[in-house]
Design an enzyme around this catalytic site. Sequence first.
Site, mmCIF file in Angstrom:
data_model
loop_
_atom_site.group_PDB
_atom_site.id
_atom_site.type_symbol
_atom_site.label_atom_id
_atom_site.label_comp_id
_atom_site.label_asym_id
_atom_site.label_seq_id
_atom_site.Cartn_x
_atom_site.Cartn_y
_atom_site.Cartn_z
ATOM 1 N N GLN A 129 0.648 -1.258 0.009
ATOM 2 C CA GLN A 129 0.039 -0.124 -0.056
ATOM 3 C C GLN A 129 0.955 1.282 0.146
ATOM 4 O O GLN A 129 1.090 1.570 0.987
ATOM 5 C CB GLN A 129 -0.984 -0.177 1.043
ATOM 6 C CG GLN A 129 -1.810 1.181 1.022
ATOM 7 C CD GLN A 129 -3.316 0.825 1.644
ATOM 8 O OE1 GLN A 129 -3.485 -0.286 2.271
ATOM 9 N NE2 GLN A 129 -4.096 1.846 1.420
ATOM 10 N N PHE A 130 1.248 1.724 -1.262
ATOM 11 C CA PHE A 130 2.088 2.849 -1.439
ATOM 12 C C PHE A 130 1.307 4.102 -0.582
ATOM 13 O O PHE A 130 2.031 5.172 -0.226
ATOM 14 C CB PHE A 130 2.514 3.052 -2.832
ATOM 15 C CG PHE A 130 1.283 3.899 -3.844
ATOM 16 C CD1 PHE A 130 1.223 5.019 -3.715
ATOM 17 C CD2 PHE A 130 0.371 2.745 -4.335
ATOM 18 C CE1 PHE A 130 0.095 5.542 -4.468
ATOM 19 C CE2 PHE A 130 -0.503 3.602 -4.979
ATOM 20 C CZ PHE A 130 -0.554 4.734 -5.260
ATOM 21 N N THR A 131 -0.002 4.349 -0.701
ATOM 22 C CA THR A 131 -0.615 5.270 -0.169
ATOM 23 C C THR A 131 -0.097 5.577 1.375
ATOM 24 O O THR A 131 -0.614 6.605 1.913
ATOM 25 C CB THR A 131 -2.365 5.210 -0.196
ATOM 26 O OG1 THR A 131 -2.660 4.059 0.413
ATOM 27 C CG2 THR A 131 -2.441 5.235 -1.719
#
Length: 151
Positions: free
Chosen positions: A78-80
Amino acid sequence: MRALVQRVREARVEVDAEVVGAISQGLLILLGVGHDDDAEIAHALAQKLVKLRIFSDEAGKMNLSVRDIGGSALVVSQFTLFADAKKGNRPSYTQAAPPDDANNLYETFCEAISEFDVPVAKGRFAADMQVHLINDGPVTLWLDSDALFTR
């Protein structure tokens, strides 16, 4: 690396209505990889997570780790988690690692978890995923390698 960790009774990840990863009791780990992360950080964070005592013992106290209870881990990239919303209303993700680097360290992290004898299920990197879970407690922790380890 940043990890949003949830103690779960069960969790699964679907891509295009197909289950690609599922666990019963254990940890759902949403994992973000940053520019400065490396394999050493991935291993250290994995070790920290498998030893966290966030599962209840027979007295109801959080004294047991995921290994102690024979649980599993579901790891979802999850890069967010590296969102920066300081300016404006559209978050910036410039602190997230480039996709190839992030995927390599995501895989390294998953391998490290399994090296500690915790079964690992995974999401699908860079896919549009739907995550389903039953949070147990609820118990949710935020871990940031910058705050946990010195570089």
